[in-house]
Design a protein around this motif. Structure first.
Motif, short mmCIF file in Angstrom:
data_model
loop_
_atom_site.label_atom_id
_atom_site.label_comp_id
_atom_site.label_asym_id
_atom_site.label_seq_id
_atom_site.Cartn_x
_atom_site.Cartn_y
_atom_site.Cartn_z
N THR A 261 -14.41 -5.95 10.90
CA THR A 261 -13.22 -6.64 10.39
C THR A 261 -12.83 -6.13 9.02
OG1 THR A 261 -13.77 -8.62 11.66
CG2 THR A 261 -12.29 -8.90 9.78
N TYR A 262 -13.81 -5.96 8.15
CA TYR A 262 -13.52 -5.51 6.79
C TYR A 262 -12.84 -4.14 6.80
CZ TYR A 262 -14.08 -4.08 1.95
OH TYR A 262 -13.83 -3.65 0.67
N ASN A 263 -13.31 -3.25 7.67
CA ASN A 263 -12.77 -1.89 7.69
C ASN A 263 -11.50 -1.74 8.52
OD1 ASN A 263 -14.79 0.00 6.22
ND2 ASN A 263 -16.11 -1.29 7.47
N ALA A 264 -11.29 -2.63 9.49
CA ALA A 264 -10.13 -2.50 10.37
C ALA A 264 -8.93 -3.32 9.93
CB ALA A 264 -10.52 -2.89 11.80
N CYS A 265 -9.14 -4.34 9.10
CA CYS A 265 -8.05 -5.25 8.73
C CYS A 265 -7.59 -4.99 7.31
CB CYS A 265 -8.51 -6.70 8.89
SG CYS A 265 -9.00 -7.12 10.57
N ILE B 49 -21.19 2.66 0.57
CA ILE B 49 -21.69 2.02 -0.66
C ILE B 49 -20.56 1.27 -1.35
CG2 ILE B 49 -22.58 2.50 -2.95
CD1 ILE B 49 -24.71 3.70 -1.49
N TYR B 50 -19.36 1.90 -1.41
CA TYR B 50 -18.23 1.26 -2.07
C TYR B 50 -17.79 0.02 -1.28
CZ TYR B 50 -13.66 0.59 -4.23
OH TYR B 50 -12.58 0.05 -4.88
N ALA B 51 -17.77 0.13 0.05
CA ALA B 51 -17.38 -1.01 0.88
C ALA B 51 -18.36 -2.17 0.70
CB ALA B 51 -17.32 -0.60 2.35
N LEU B 52 -19.64 -1.84 0.64
CA LEU B 52 -20.64 -2.88 0.43
C LEU B 52 -20.49 -3.52 -0.95
CD1 LEU B 52 -23.77 -1.18 2.01
CD2 LEU B 52 -22.56 -3.20 2.88
N ASP C 134 -6.39 7.94 6.38
CA ASP C 134 -7.45 8.51 5.55
C ASP C 134 -7.51 7.85 4.17
OD1 ASP C 134 -8.10 10.21 7.57
OD2 ASP C 134 -6.94 11.90 6.81
N ALA C 135 -6.36 7.37 3.71
CA ALA C 135 -6.32 6.78 2.37
C ALA C 135 -7.22 5.56 2.26
CB ALA C 135 -4.88 6.38 2.03
N PHE C 136 -7.55 4.93 3.39
CA PHE C 136 -8.36 3.74 3.35
C PHE C 136 -9.83 4.02 3.60
CE2 PHE C 136 -4.27 1.65 4.66
CZ PHE C 136 -4.05 1.07 3.43
N GLU C 137 -10.17 5.28 3.77
CA GLU C 137 -11.58 5.61 3.99
C GLU C 137 -12.37 5.30 2.73
OE1 GLU C 137 -12.16 9.53 5.40
OE2 GLU C 137 -11.26 9.16 7.36
N GLU C 138 -13.42 4.54 2.89
CA GLU C 138 -14.27 4.18 1.77
C GLU C 138 -15.71 4.53 2.12
OE1 GLU C 138 -13.68 0.04 1.36
OE2 GLU C 138 -11.77 0.21 0.31
N PHE D 193 0.82 -1.21 0.00
CA PHE D 193 0.00 0.00 0.00
C PHE D 193 0.86 1.26 0.00
CE2 PHE D 193 -3.04 -3.02 1.84
CZ PHE D 193 -4.13 -2.80 1.02
N ALA D 194 2.12 1.12 -0.42
CA ALA D 194 3.06 2.25 -0.36
C ALA D 194 2.60 3.43 -1.21
CB ALA D 194 4.45 1.79 -0.80
N HIS D 195 1.74 3.18 -2.21
CA HIS D 195 1.24 4.28 -3.05
C HIS D 195 0.17 5.09 -2.32
CE1 HIS D 195 -1.51 0.95 -3.52
NE2 HIS D 195 -2.42 1.75 -4.04
#
Length: 410
Positions: A392-396, A209-212, A202-206, A183-185
């Motif tokens: 789990t999906y959002n934290a891992c 709707i996108y996460a689902l 913040d880069a992982f904030e989704e 995830f270095a980018h």
């Protein structure tokens, strides 16, 4: 200054999935000092129990395999599947369109739940837990898994690798954590450069709707992609696939078993095609395809949450051994009804990873003893499944490239 501790490691193997001799576990001191900084920071204690200690805590009868009793579960599941299929033939005869719209999803959900139980029984055969007879195990497992488009032997071999290396960062087979460098980018390439090393980034904030949408893809095409191209699996060179007997997943002597497994799936596809011609494609979609997709949903959900959790680490070679890896398993209850029809694959999964040849009908009793033997190292999560999945999906998201004990970050 980084902290280091000495940690002993035990090398163990089993005939199929675990220790070669489950009554003994020999400890050997590693030559290199392991880096367990994250374990110290999170107050995670690395266990030092042996397989012998855990096995002796379980009554001997829990390890006995009863072929007749195992077959009663096959009969039970197919009786219910047949009954559901028979009742479904009346749905389209109902004059009320809303009743039809309601009852078809009810059938799909129920058939998917019971079909998952059939998959679990085939899985039990793959572990040689169905019967003392290897011939019976492999014959029944081949039939049950082929009916669900699973290449029995191919999956049996790769799944055995998962059991032999559960929680190992470079040897486990599925749902391996991404590393920071991948995830270095999006985030700083090293922990030292990261102002928020433990996240959240913040880069992982989704958007929800996108996460689902991502989860929808995981639950619909994740299982077929794992079988065909080893998606989310241990990286191998070339085309790693459960349908490629020459890929690095398999050994030379397993060639014909993989080929036979592929033939079983192809034969089932041929049967489904024939049935589609006789009864119509729409009928096959309603009676088989949609329940099949529901089975895939349960498989991905169950396996994903069994070993993926923010509180659980992964180990690298310097710390990992079989029993430590087996303890990186979470028991989760899906409620009495689902636990029953899924043959308790989820709420007794810790016991299954320690002793995979133990029949599922003894696993509940064994779990009570394992829980006492493991003490604080026994992992169980009573979080409601939808909440646990979302958390789990959002934290891992990733783990560090360095360290012998690494936890998920986001």
């Amino acid at each position: 200054m980084a902290t280091r501790r000495n940690v002993s490691s035990a090398a163990t193997t089993e005939e199929t999935d675990g220790p070669l001799n489950q009554t003994t576990a020999t400890a050997t001191v590693t030559e290199k000092q392991p880096c367990i900084d994250e374990a110290i920071a999170r107050n995670w204690e690395i266990p030092n129990f042996t397989i012998k200690e855990i096995r002796e805590a379980i009554p001997a009868h829990c390890f006995r395999r009863d072929t007749f009793r195992s077959f009663t579960y096959v009969i039970h599941d197919f009786a219910i599947i047949s009954l559901l299929g028979y009742l479904a033939t009346y749905i389209d005869t109902l004059p009320n369109v809303w009743a039809r719209i309601l009852l078809w999803p009810v059938y799909w959900v129920c058939q998917g739940i019971v079909g998952t139980g059939v998959w679990v029984l085939g899985h039990e055969c793959g572990h040689q837990a169905f019967s003392p007879s290897k011939t019976i195990n492999n014959t029944v497992g081949f039939v049950l898994h082929s009916l669900l488009l699973v290449p029995y032997h191919s999956w049996r071999f790769s799944h055995s690798r998962h059991h032999k290396a559960t929680g190992h960062m470079s040897k486990d087979q599925v749902f391996l954590p991404h590393t920071r460098s991948e995830f270095a980018h999006k985030i700083p390439a090293t922990r030292d450069q990261d102002p928020i090393p433990d996240g959240p980034h913040d880069a992982f904030e989704e958007s929800p709707i996108y996460a689902l949408w991502r989860m929808f893809l995981m639950f619909t095409v994740g299982w077929p992609l794992y079988l065909f191209v080893n998606a989310s699996g241990q990286p191998y060179p070339g085309w790693a696939s459960h349908f490629n007997p020459r890929c690095a997943i398999y050994e030379e002597h397993q060639f014909w078993d993989v080929m036979n497994s592929t033939a079983g799936v192809v034969g089932m596809i041929g049967l489904l095609t024939y049935c589609g011609q006789v009864f119509g494609s729409l009928a096959m979609i309603k009676y088989y395809v949609i329940p099949y997709l529901n089975v895939n949903f349960w498989l991905i959900l169950i396996t994903y949450l069994q070993h993926t959790d923010p509180k659980l680490p992964h180990y690298r070679e310097n710390v990992w051994n079989f029993q430590r890896g087996a303890a990186l398993t979470v028991d989760r209850s899906y409620g009495a009804i689902l636990n029953y029809f899924h043959h308790h694959i989820s709420d007794t999964h810790v016991a299954h990873h320690f002793f995979s040849t133990m029949p599922h009908y003894h696993a509940e009793e064994a779990t009570k003893h394992i829980k006492k033997a493991l003490g604080k190292h026994y992992q169980k999560d009573d979080t409601p499944i939808p909440v646990a999945l979302w958390r789990t999906y959002n934290a891992c998201k990733f783990v560090e490239d360095e360290g012998d004990v690494v936890f998920y970050k986001n």
